[in-house]
Design an enzyme around this catalytic site. Structure first.
Site, PDB file in Angstrom:
ATOM      1  N   TYR A   1       0.828  -1.215   0.000  1.00 55.40           N
ATOM      2  CA  TYR A   1       0.000   0.000   0.000  1.00 55.40           C
ATOM      3  C   TYR A   1       0.860   1.261   0.000  1.00 55.40           C
ATOM      4  O   TYR A   1       0.687   2.146   0.831  1.00 55.40           O
ATOM      5  CB  TYR A   1      -0.925   0.015   1.218  1.00 55.40           C
ATOM      6  CG  TYR A   1      -1.676  -1.275   1.425  1.00 55.40           C
ATOM      7  CD1 TYR A   1      -2.758  -1.598   0.600  1.00 55.40           C
ATOM      8  CD2 TYR A   1      -1.298  -2.168   2.414  1.00 55.40           C
ATOM      9  CE1 TYR A   1      -3.434  -2.794   0.772  1.00 55.40           C
ATOM     10  CE2 TYR A   1      -1.978  -3.369   2.585  1.00 55.40           C
ATOM     11  CZ  TYR A   1      -3.044  -3.668   1.762  1.00 55.40           C
ATOM     12  OH  TYR A   1      -3.705  -4.853   1.939  1.00 55.40           O
TER      13      TYR A   1
ATOM     14  N   TYR B   1     -12.080  -7.219   6.757  1.00 57.89           N
ATOM     15  CA  TYR B   1     -10.953  -7.279   5.807  1.00 57.89           C
ATOM     16  C   TYR B   1     -10.730  -8.746   5.443  1.00 57.89           C
ATOM     17  O   TYR B   1     -10.588  -9.589   6.336  1.00 57.89           O
ATOM     18  CB  TYR B   1      -9.664  -6.698   6.406  1.00 57.89           C
ATOM     19  CG  TYR B   1      -8.507  -6.873   5.453  1.00 57.89           C
ATOM     20  CD1 TYR B   1      -8.367  -6.025   4.356  1.00 57.89           C
ATOM     21  CD2 TYR B   1      -7.602  -7.916   5.599  1.00 57.89           C
ATOM     22  CE1 TYR B   1      -7.344  -6.216   3.438  1.00 57.89           C
ATOM     23  CE2 TYR B   1      -6.571  -8.118   4.686  1.00 57.89           C
ATOM     24  CZ  TYR B   1      -6.449  -7.264   3.606  1.00 57.89           C
ATOM     25  OH  TYR B   1      -5.450  -7.466   2.696  1.00 57.89           O
TER      26      TYR B   1
ATOM     27  N   ASP C   1     -13.486 -16.462   8.364  1.00 53.94           N
ATOM     28  CA  ASP C   1     -12.123 -16.120   7.967  1.00 53.94           C
ATOM     29  C   ASP C   1     -11.289 -16.011   9.243  1.00 53.94           C
ATOM     30  O   ASP C   1     -11.369 -15.007   9.951  1.00 53.94           O
ATOM     31  CB  ASP C   1     -12.156 -14.800   7.180  1.00 53.94           C
ATOM     32  CG  ASP C   1     -10.764 -14.329   6.765  1.00 53.94           C
ATOM     33  OD1 ASP C   1      -9.766 -14.875   7.274  1.00 53.94           O
ATOM     34  OD2 ASP C   1     -10.682 -13.391   5.945  1.00 53.94           O
TER      35      ASP C   1
HETATM   36  C1  LIG Z   1      -4.271 -10.934   6.198  1.00 53.39           C
HETATM   37  C2  LIG Z   1      -5.671 -11.358   6.014  1.00 53.39           C
HETATM   38  C3  LIG Z   1      -6.147 -11.840   4.773  1.00 53.39           C
HETATM   39  C4  LIG Z   1      -5.281 -11.877   3.535  1.00 53.39           C
HETATM   40  O1  LIG Z   1      -4.195 -12.731   3.653  1.00 53.39           O
HETATM   41  P1  LIG Z   1      -2.910 -12.524   2.689  1.00 53.39           P
HETATM   42  O2  LIG Z   1      -2.031 -13.681   3.038  1.00 53.39           O
HETATM   43  O3  LIG Z   1      -2.333 -11.201   3.021  1.00 53.39           O
HETATM   44  O4  LIG Z   1      -3.422 -12.586   1.284  1.00 53.39           O
HETATM   45  C5  LIG Z   1      -7.458 -12.248   4.715  1.00 53.39           C
HETATM   46  N1  LIG Z   1      -8.268 -12.213   5.777  1.00 53.39           N
HETATM   47  C6  LIG Z   1      -7.850 -11.774   6.977  1.00 53.39           C
HETATM   48  C7  LIG Z   1      -8.787 -11.793   8.138  1.00 53.39           C
HETATM   49  C8  LIG Z   1      -6.544 -11.313   7.139  1.00 53.39           C
HETATM   50  O5  LIG Z   1      -6.148 -10.839   8.320  1.00 53.39           O
END
Ligand SMILES: *Cc1c(COP(=O)(O)O)cnc(C)c1O
Length: 441
Positions: free
Chosen positions: A16, A152, A255
C-alpha cells in the site's frame, strides 16, 4: 555504491505504498527470537522487539530451532513438486493435523482441505466453493455474499469485494467489485447490550431475507476484525450469523486468517462462540511465519455437493499449491501448538498488554485501549502520524506498524513478560512523543 535502502527505493514496491515512498524504511540485518536488528537510513543500527509478529505470523519467533530443523529436513528431501496428479507426506500430514484441531460437532465437521498460497487466495477459494455449492444444489442465482461492515478479507478482487465498502478499496475499482450485501457492524464487545445485539440481529435478518435468493454465503472474521480496525464483537453475534445462515440456506464462511492458532485465547476464535462454519480460511500464523501458505477447509457436505455439480470439480489450482517446504513448516508450527503451551503464553502476553497499555488511556490523544487474547490495541482520536510513531517506537526498542488511528501489538508467543513490558512502554512513550510533537508543530 548506493545503500540498500536507496536501491530498494529505486526498484521495489512496498505494501500500500507509492513507488517512491516518503515514509522511512529500515533494513533488517538480523532476526532472532523476538528481536530484530534494524539499520536506518543514516546507517545507525537499532535492536528492537517485534510487537507485530511480522503481521500476525511469526508466532514462535525468528530462527526457532524446531521450525528451522523442519524446513531444513524437507529441503534435503525436495522443495517443491506440482500437486496435480502427485502427492507427498507433508501435504497429507498437514491436512490431517489441521482437520484434527479445527472446530467440529456431530452434525457439522470440516473434512477437506484446499492448500492455497496466501490468505487472499484461500478467501477466493472459499467464495468459489460457496457459489459452486449453491449451483450444484440447484440455486445457481446465489452468487453474492452477505458480510458485516468493517471487515478485511484480502486484496484480490473477490476478497476486496467483501472488505468494508468505505474503508476498503471499493472506490478505487468501482466497476470491478461485485455488489455484495453489507450488514452493520455488530456492537462492540466492551459495550454491547442485549438490546443492541437484538437490533443488530434484526438488521442482518432483514438483509438476509431480502436477498436470500441471490446470496451464497455469509463471510466474516469471527469476534475480531483485524485490518478493518482491530474491532472486537460478542461471540453471541457469530452464533446469530450461524442461525441466520442455516435459516436462509446460506453457507457460513469464517475467515480465521488473523485469529487462528491461539491468538485470541482459544485455538480458533470460533471456539469462543462454539460455532462450526461450513467453510473456514486459515493463513498468516499457519507456517509460524516461515513460508507463505493458507488453507480453505470445508465440510463433507460442501465437498460432496461441489464435486457432484456440473463442473464436477473445485475450480482452482495454484502452481505452488501444497508447497512441501511450506507444509513442513506448518506441520512443525502445529506441532509446537500441540504441546498446549500457547495457552499460557497468550494469557501471559494478554495480561502484560493490558497492564502495560493501561497508562495510554490517560493520554489526551487516546480514545480507547483494549486487549483480546494476545492482541493489544491503542485507538487514537485522530489518524496516526505513522512516521513519527514508528520512528519514536524504534528509538524505544519496539517495532510497530500503526495504521489509520490504531497502534497495536500482537507479540510472538515466545515473548516473555519483560519483552511485553518493553513493547508496551515503548508504544506508550512513542504515542506520547509523536502526539506532543504534532501539537507543537
Ligand atoms: C491478512 C488477512 C487476509 C489476507 O491474507 P494474505 O495472506 O495477506 O493474502 C485475509 N483475511 C484476513 C482476516 C486477514 O487478516
Amino acid at each position: 555504491m548506493s545503500s540498500l535502502i536507496e536501491r530498494d527505493r529505486a526498484s521495489l514496491w512496498h505494501p500500500y505504498a507509492p513507488a517512491s515512498p516518503t515514509l522511512p524504511l529500515w533494513e533488517v540485518e538480523a532476526a532472532d527470537g523476538v528481536a530484530l536488528r534494524l539499520r536506518d537510513e543514516q546507517g545507525r543500527t537499532h535492536e528492537v522487539l517485534d510487537a507485530m509478529s511480522s503481521w500476525w505470523s511469526v508466532i514462535h519467533g525468528y530462527r526457532n530451532p524446531i521450525m528451522d530443523a523442519a524446513v531444513q529436513r524437507q529441503l534435503t528431501s525436495f522443495s517443491h513438486v506440482m500437486f496435480g496428479g502427485l502427492t507427498h507426506q507433508p501435504a497429507v500430514e498437514l491436512a490431517e493435523s489441521l482437520l484434527s484441531m479445527v472446530p467440529g460437532e456431530p452434525g457439522r465437521r470440516l473434512e477437506r482441505v484446499f492448500l492455497a498460497d496466501s490468505g487472499s487466495i484461500s478467501v477466493e477459494v472459499a467464495l468459489k466453493l460457496a457459489v459452486q455449492f449453491q449451483t450444484a444444489t440447484g440455486r445457481p442465482k446465489r452468487q453474492r455474499f452477505l458480510t458485516i461492515r468493517g471487515g478485511y478479507h484480502g486484496d484480490t478482487f473477490a476478497a476486496m469485494g467483501v472488505c468494508d465498502p468505505v474503508d476498503g478499496m471499493h472506490s478505487s475499482f468501482p466497476g470491478l467489485l461485485a455488489a455484495n450485501v453489507f450488514a452493520p457492524r455488530p456492537p462492540a464487545a466492551a459495550t454491547a447490550t442485549p438490546a443492541g445485539i437484538a437490533d443488530w440481529q434484526a438488521d442482518v435478518e432483514r438483509l438476509a431475507s431480502q436477498h436470500s435468493d441471490e446470496l451464497a454465503a455469509i463471510i466474516v472474521e469471527p469476534l475480531l476484525q483485524g485490518a478493518g480496525g482491530m474491532f472486537t464483537y460478542p461471540a453471541e453475534c457469530v452464533r446469530i450469523l450461524r442461525t441466520i445462515a442455516d435459516h436462509y440456506g446460506l453457507l457460513l464462511i469464517l475467515d480465521e486468517i488473523a485469529t487462528g492458532f491461539g491468538r485470541t485465547g482459544e485455538l480458533f476464535a470460533a471456539d469462543h462462540a462454539g460455532v462450526v462454519p461450513d467453510i473456514m480460511c486459515v493463513g498468516k500464523a499457519l507456517t509460524g511465519g516461515y513460508l507463505t501458505l493458507a488453507a480453505t477447509l470445508c465440510t463433507g457436505d460442501v465437498a460432496k455437493a461441489v464435486s457432484s455439480g456440473r463442473a464436477g470439480a473445485l475450480l482452482h489450482g495454484p502452481t505452488f499449491m501444497a508447497n512441501p517446504l511450506a507444509c513442513a513448516a506448518a506441520i512443525a508450527s502445529l506441532g509446537i501448538l500441540a504441546t498446549g503451551a500457547w495457552r499460557e503464553d497468550v494469557e501471559r502476553i494478554g495480561t502484560g498488554l493490558a497492564e502495560g497499555l493501561a497508562p495510554a488511556s490517560m493520554l489526551d490523544a487516546v480514545a480507547d485501549v483494549r486487549t483480546f487474547g494476545a492482541v493489544g490495541v491503542i485507538e487514537l482520536r485522530d489518524a496516526v502520524d505513522v512516521t513519527a510513531v514508528t520512528r519514536a517506537a524504534v528509538e524505544h526498542g519496539v517495532w510497530v506498524r500503526p495504521f489509520r488511528n490504531l497502534v497495536y501489538a500482537m507479540p510472538p508467543y515466545i515473548s516473555s513478560a519483560e519483552d511485553v513490558g518493553v513493547m508496551t512502554s515503548g508504544m506508550v512513550a512513542a504515542i506520547k512523543e509523536a502526539t506532543t510533537q504534532a501539537v507543537l508543530a
